[in-house]
Design an enzyme around this catalytic site. Structure first.
Site, PDB file in Angstrom:
ATOM      1  N   ASN A 285      35.138 -26.373  74.033  1.00 38.33           N
ATOM      2  CA  ASN A 285      36.523 -26.847  73.898  1.00 38.33           C
ATOM      3  C   ASN A 285      36.998 -27.397  75.245  1.00 38.33           C
ATOM      4  O   ASN A 285      36.254 -27.418  76.231  1.00 38.33           O
ATOM      5  CB  ASN A 285      37.415 -25.687  73.424  1.00 38.33           C
ATOM      6  CG  ASN A 285      38.789 -26.155  72.991  1.00 38.33           C
ATOM      7  OD1 ASN A 285      38.912 -27.104  72.200  1.00 38.33           O
ATOM      8  ND2 ASN A 285      39.837 -25.520  73.482  1.00 38.33           N
ATOM      9  N   LYS A 286      38.224 -27.845  75.272  1.00 36.07           N
ATOM     10  CA  LYS A 286      38.794 -28.477  76.472  1.00 36.07           C
ATOM     11  C   LYS A 286      38.520 -27.655  77.734  1.00 36.07           C
ATOM     12  O   LYS A 286      38.601 -26.427  77.711  1.00 36.07           O
ATOM     13  CB  LYS A 286      40.305 -28.648  76.246  1.00 36.07           C
ATOM     14  CG  LYS A 286      41.078 -29.334  77.350  1.00 36.07           C
ATOM     15  CD  LYS A 286      40.510 -30.677  77.718  1.00 36.07           C
ATOM     16  CE  LYS A 286      40.415 -31.619  76.544  1.00 36.07           C
ATOM     17  NZ  LYS A 286      39.598 -32.814  76.820  1.00 36.07           N
TER      18      LYS A 286
ATOM     19  N   ARG B 105      43.119 -38.270  69.231  1.00 35.74           N
ATOM     20  CA  ARG B 105      42.169 -37.366  69.878  1.00 35.74           C
ATOM     21  C   ARG B 105      42.244 -36.047  69.115  1.00 35.74           C
ATOM     22  O   ARG B 105      43.038 -35.878  68.201  1.00 35.74           O
ATOM     23  CB  ARG B 105      42.407 -37.229  71.391  1.00 35.74           C
ATOM     24  CG  ARG B 105      43.781 -37.460  71.926  1.00 35.74           C
ATOM     25  CD  ARG B 105      44.789 -36.421  71.503  1.00 35.74           C
ATOM     26  NE  ARG B 105      44.307 -35.085  71.792  1.00 35.74           N
ATOM     27  CZ  ARG B 105      44.673 -33.989  71.186  1.00 35.74           C
ATOM     28  NH1 ARG B 105      45.547 -34.034  70.185  1.00 35.74           N
ATOM     29  NH2 ARG B 105      44.207 -32.810  71.503  1.00 35.74           N
ATOM     30  N   GLY B 106      41.403 -35.077  69.559  1.00 33.22           N
ATOM     31  CA  GLY B 106      41.300 -33.837  68.793  1.00 33.22           C
ATOM     32  C   GLY B 106      40.183 -34.029  67.770  1.00 33.22           C
ATOM     33  O   GLY B 106      40.138 -35.069  67.078  1.00 33.22           O
TER      34      GLY B 106
ATOM     35  N   ASP C  19      35.705 -28.294  69.842  1.00 37.36           N
ATOM     36  CA  ASP C  19      35.181 -29.633  69.521  1.00 37.36           C
ATOM     37  C   ASP C  19      33.783 -29.571  68.933  1.00 37.36           C
ATOM     38  O   ASP C  19      33.341 -30.498  68.255  1.00 37.36           O
ATOM     39  CB  ASP C  19      35.151 -30.503  70.775  1.00 37.36           C
ATOM     40  CG  ASP C  19      36.539 -31.008  71.092  1.00 37.36           C
ATOM     41  OD1 ASP C  19      37.344 -30.232  71.615  1.00 37.36           O
ATOM     42  OD2 ASP C  19      36.817 -32.172  70.768  1.00 37.36           O
TER      43      ASP C  19
ATOM     44  N   GLN D 199      47.375 -32.211  77.577  1.00 37.18           N
ATOM     45  CA  GLN D 199      47.596 -32.147  76.121  1.00 37.18           C
ATOM     46  C   GLN D 199      48.515 -30.993  75.733  1.00 37.18           C
ATOM     47  O   GLN D 199      49.204 -31.053  74.724  1.00 37.18           O
ATOM     48  CB  GLN D 199      46.257 -31.998  75.383  1.00 37.18           C
ATOM     49  CG  GLN D 199      45.397 -33.256  75.370  1.00 37.18           C
ATOM     50  CD  GLN D 199      44.401 -33.267  76.494  1.00 37.18           C
ATOM     51  OE1 GLN D 199      44.646 -32.723  77.559  1.00 37.18           O
ATOM     52  NE2 GLN D 199      43.261 -33.906  76.279  1.00 37.18           N
TER      53      GLN D 199
HETATM   54  C1  LIG Z   1      41.774 -29.019  66.382  1.00 43.51           C
HETATM   55  S1  LIG Z   1      41.350 -29.862  67.776  1.00 43.51           S
HETATM   56  C2  LIG Z   1      40.171 -28.937  68.688  1.00 43.51           C
HETATM   57  C3  LIG Z   1      39.796 -29.627  69.941  1.00 43.51           C
HETATM   58  O1  LIG Z   1      39.462 -30.947  69.653  1.00 43.51           O
HETATM   59  C4  LIG Z   1      40.914 -29.567  70.990  1.00 43.51           C
HETATM   60  O2  LIG Z   1      41.129 -28.231  71.346  1.00 43.51           O
HETATM   61  C5  LIG Z   1      40.518 -30.372  72.194  1.00 43.51           C
HETATM   62  O3  LIG Z   1      39.889 -29.876  73.104  1.00 43.51           O
HETATM   63  C6  LIG Z   1      40.881 -31.799  72.184  1.00 43.51           C
HETATM   64  O4  LIG Z   1      40.410 -32.513  73.292  1.00 43.51           O
HETATM   65  P1  LIG Z   1      40.816 -34.035  73.478  1.00 43.51           P
HETATM   66  O5  LIG Z   1      40.095 -34.440  74.728  1.00 43.51           O
HETATM   67  O6  LIG Z   1      42.294 -34.084  73.598  1.00 43.51           O
HETATM   68  O7  LIG Z   1      40.298 -34.781  72.272  1.00 43.51           O
END
Ligand SMILES: CSC[C@@H](O)[C@@H](O)C(=O)COP(=O)(O)O
Length: 368
Positions: free
Chosen positions: A254-255, A53-54, A244, A203
């Site tokens: 973002n998250k 993920r990320g 994202d 996370q």
């Molecule tokens: C460098 S990663 C940036 C984002 O992808 C990160 O902050 C994030 O929100 C990740 O979300 P996830 O749901 O764990 O994929």
């Protein structure tokens, strides 16, 4: 980065040529486990269930997924089907589409008998580029941390707050939000990180805390609602998060919970920076709130939590009153006006169209 003294990336081709190896992120923080992706469906599954993920790592995994698909069937139809399957795995991180667009466009021009080899080379190149990009982000971000450190008493740490995991586990290596932190720490600048736990999937508590701990970076995990309080009491010097998807006008997705941190930062005069590779910018979008698709994940991520029991067993337990409805929007949008700056591989930019287009003119042209 190193895990128990051994250098790791988050994804790499298996030495025996059988497939691709990833670090399974669903097993953190108590187990470090690698697993193999042997075909396209394994890669799609790994993205869907968040073994990887990320945003940047999702893009890199998708590129390897295409390569695995080409290994099985290098036809034009199979190339398009592989890209379509992978594109449907998660909706928000634009790095997925970015990597698949590159793969589709490049590989369609290559003869089918050479496609699998070319696809693996492309995926490896995307991984190498991701590392170089994150190192550049790290250098630019470290300048911001250095400036704050100059105003501190000797030995007093710069306090960075981060949300979710935009660390090396979210990329191929170094991370985006964490690259400036690791580089500052490695250069002897005292840094301390407030790690938002980042419900519902934790996370922050599971991944960011794990990787900072392994690198020896002082950090403290806090519940998601603590950030505003910490800022009111002068305990946060700057916020650095990942993203994202970023619009050409500088809105940042973002998250879930990132927006509230940006509001609290604005109210308290705390700089709010977002670290990102340009692959996370969606040049076709201008208004994040109305245009970025927000992933809605299962309510069981809200109603249940998994952890380690005292006798060392991993267990999932229910934490919400039985029968209550749950909702689980996984991302939110922080408007550009709340973002102090975007830390990119080409420097720290203002979060607006003029600055973004000036820094990445070729990307804007490509999307036109
Ligand atoms: C460098 S990663 C940036 C984002 O992808 C990160 O902050 C994030 O929100 C990740 O979300 P996830 O749901 O764990 O994929």
């Amino acid at each position: 980065m190193k895990v128990n003294g051994e250098k790791y990336r988050t994804i790499w081709p298996a030495e025996d040529g059988s497939g691709v190896v990833i670090i399974d992120q669903t097993k953190f923080p108590h187990t470090f486990e690698t697993t193999s992706l042997l075909d396209l469906e394994d890669a799609a599954h790994a993205i869907r269930v968040m073994q990887v993920r990320g945003a940047p790592l999702i893009g890199a995994t998708a590129a390897f997924g295409v390569a695995l698909g080409m290994k099985a069937d290098p036809s034009d139809e199979s190339l398009h089907a592989a890209c379509d399957t992978l594109l449907a795995t998660r909706p928000t991180a634009v790095n997925l589409k970015w990597a698949l667009d590159i793969a589709r466009k490049r590989l369609i021009q290559i003869a089918p008998e050479r496609r699998a080899h070319a696809a693996f080379e492309l995926a490896s190149q995307i991984c190498d580029d991701d590392i170089a990009t994150n190192m550049a982000i790290g250098m630019h971000g470290m300048e911001l941390i250095t400036e704050i450190a100059k105003k501190k008493r000797p030995g007093e740490p710069v306090n960075v707050l981060t949300h979710c995991n935009a660390g090396w586990l979210a990329t191929v290596d170094w991370g985006t939000a964490t690259a400036p932190i690791y580089m500052s720490h490695d250069s002897g600048i005292p840094v301390h990180v407030w790690v938002d736990e980042t419900r519902p999937r934790n996370q922050g508590a599971f991944l960011t805390a794990w990787e900072l701990g392994h690198h020896g970076v002082p950090h403290t995990v806090v519940v998601d609602n603590a950030g505003g309080h910490l800022m009111q009491h002068g305990k946060v010097d700057l916020v650095i998060t990942g993203t994202d998807r970023t619009t050409a006008d500088g809105d940042v997705c973002n998250k879930i919970g990132t927006y509230l941190k940006a509001l609290a930062a604005r109210d308290n005069g705390v700089p709010f920076y977002v670290a990102l590779p340009s692959s996370t910018i969606d040049f076709s979008l201008s208004d994040g709130l109305s245009q970025i698709p927000i992933e809605e994940r299962s309510g069981t991520e809200v109603s249940h939590i998994t952890g380690l029991t005292e006798d060392g067993r991993t267990e999932t337990v229910e934490i919400v009153a039985p029968g209550s409805d749950t909702a689980n929007p996984a991302f939110d949008v922080t408007p550009a006006r709340l973002v102090t700056g975007l830390i990119t591989e080409r420097g720290v930019l203002e979060a607006n169209r003029k600055a973004i287009v000036k820094a990445f003119p070729e990307r804007m042209k490509m999307s036109a």
